[in-house]
Write a protein that holds these residues in place. Structure first.
Motif, PDB file in Angstrom:
ATOM      1  N   UNK A 175      10.750  -8.161   6.812  1.00 20.87           N
ATOM      2  CA  UNK A 175      11.773  -7.239   7.122  1.00 20.87           C
ATOM      3  C   UNK A 175      11.837  -6.117   5.892  1.00 20.87           C
ATOM      4  N   UNK A 176      12.301  -4.921   5.935  1.00 25.57           N
ATOM      5  CA  UNK A 176      12.442  -4.081   5.105  1.00 25.57           C
ATOM      6  C   UNK A 176      13.859  -4.150   4.626  1.00 25.57           C
ATOM      7  N   UNK A 177      14.433  -4.431   3.442  1.00 25.93           N
ATOM      8  CA  UNK A 177      15.684  -4.731   2.921  1.00 25.93           C
ATOM      9  C   UNK A 177      16.119  -3.524   1.954  1.00 25.93           C
ATOM     10  N   UNK A 178      17.237  -2.722   2.398  1.00 24.04           N
ATOM     11  CA  UNK A 178      17.378  -1.779   1.402  1.00 24.04           C
ATOM     12  C   UNK A 178      17.888  -2.189   0.096  1.00 24.04           C
ATOM     13  N   UNK A 179      17.599  -1.556  -1.145  1.00 30.21           N
ATOM     14  CA  UNK A 179      17.798  -1.969  -2.412  1.00 30.21           C
ATOM     15  C   UNK A 179      19.461  -1.185  -2.514  1.00 30.21           C
ATOM     16  N   UNK A 216       0.831  -1.330  -0.216  1.00 26.65           N
ATOM     17  CA  UNK A 216      -0.071   0.003   0.166  1.00 26.65           C
ATOM     18  C   UNK A 216       0.856   1.181  -0.040  1.00 26.65           C
ATOM     19  N   UNK A 217       2.034   1.171   0.699  1.00 35.50           N
ATOM     20  CA  UNK A 217       2.638   2.463   1.000  1.00 35.50           C
ATOM     21  C   UNK A 217       4.108   2.500   0.033  1.00 35.50           C
ATOM     22  N   UNK A 218       4.478   1.640  -0.849  1.00 33.65           N
ATOM     23  CA  UNK A 218       5.514   1.546  -1.574  1.00 33.65           C
ATOM     24  C   UNK A 218       6.785   2.496  -1.269  1.00 33.65           C
ATOM     25  N   UNK A 219       7.255   1.906  -0.259  1.00 36.54           N
ATOM     26  CA  UNK A 219       8.441   2.764   0.332  1.00 36.54           C
ATOM     27  C   UNK A 219       9.952   2.702  -0.601  1.00 36.54           C
ATOM     28  N   UNK A 220      10.246   3.731  -1.026  1.00 38.53           N
ATOM     29  CA  UNK A 220      11.311   3.894  -2.210  1.00 38.53           C
ATOM     30  C   UNK A 220      12.383   3.481  -1.484  1.00 38.53           C
TER      31      UNK A 220
END
Length: 188
Positions: free
Chosen positions: A40-44, A28-32
């Protein structure tokens, strides 16, 4: 996750380990700059100049063909639900029959074709793991372009993998019917 936490994540003020959210919230939020893997959020990896250059060439050839033949849509770093992950392939193709839903949110489906361009900071096992995750979720074809070796690895299944060199021609097979491009053009 609160709106304030989402803003901190989007601004890079919160480390990925400090954040918990659901896959639905991520879509829903599409975190850039982040993908969602196993809770977990994984940095690209930030794209390098060569990474961007190759991505643009893929987009140029693939999008033109898809548009001319009205086969679907080509997307750049859009968020797709890939099993229990929220992944952002560098380039993706979704066929017309599978296009629906809210255009202001991520795709609740995996792409038909996922394309990843290897960055210098990418780890080989993670690239392969990501390719297999796409396939396990229903993606029909995965291309991994490696700027260093100037090759394209084509994943059709975990046991059907081909390595294409500069002399080969990359095709869309039955996923993007009729599409063909010399591998060398992608690395010029």
């Amino acid at each position: 996750m609160t709106q304030q936490e989402l803003q901190k994540v989007a601004q890079g003020a919160l480390a990925p380990e400090q954040v918990s959210m659901t896959l639905a919230e991520f879509l829903e939020n599409d975190i850039d700059g982040y993908e969602y893997v196993k809770g977990e959020l994984v940095p690209m990896s930030p794209p390098t100049r060569i990474h961007s250059k190759i991505s643009v060439k893929v987009i140029r050839y693939l999008d033109r063909y898809v548009d001319e033949h009205r086969l679907g849509e080509v997307h750049v770093e859009a968020t797709f639900q890939v099993g229990e992950r929220g992944l952002k392939p560098d380039v993706a193709f979704v066929s017309t029959p599978r296009l629906d839903g809210d255009e202001n949110a991520g795709f609740p489906i995996p792409p038909d074709l996922a394309i990843e361009v290897v960055s210098p900071s990418d780890v080989q096992w993670r690239v392969v793991d990501k390719a297999f995750a796409y396939l396990d979720a229903g993606t029909r074809l995965v291309w991994v372009l490696d700027p260093r070796s100037k090759t394209v690895t084509v994943y059709r299944s975990e046991s059907d993998i081909a390595l294409l060199t500069l002399e080969a021609t990359l095709t869309g097979e039955d996923v993007v019917p009729g599409f063909a491009c010399p591998v060398s053009q992608l690395f010029e």
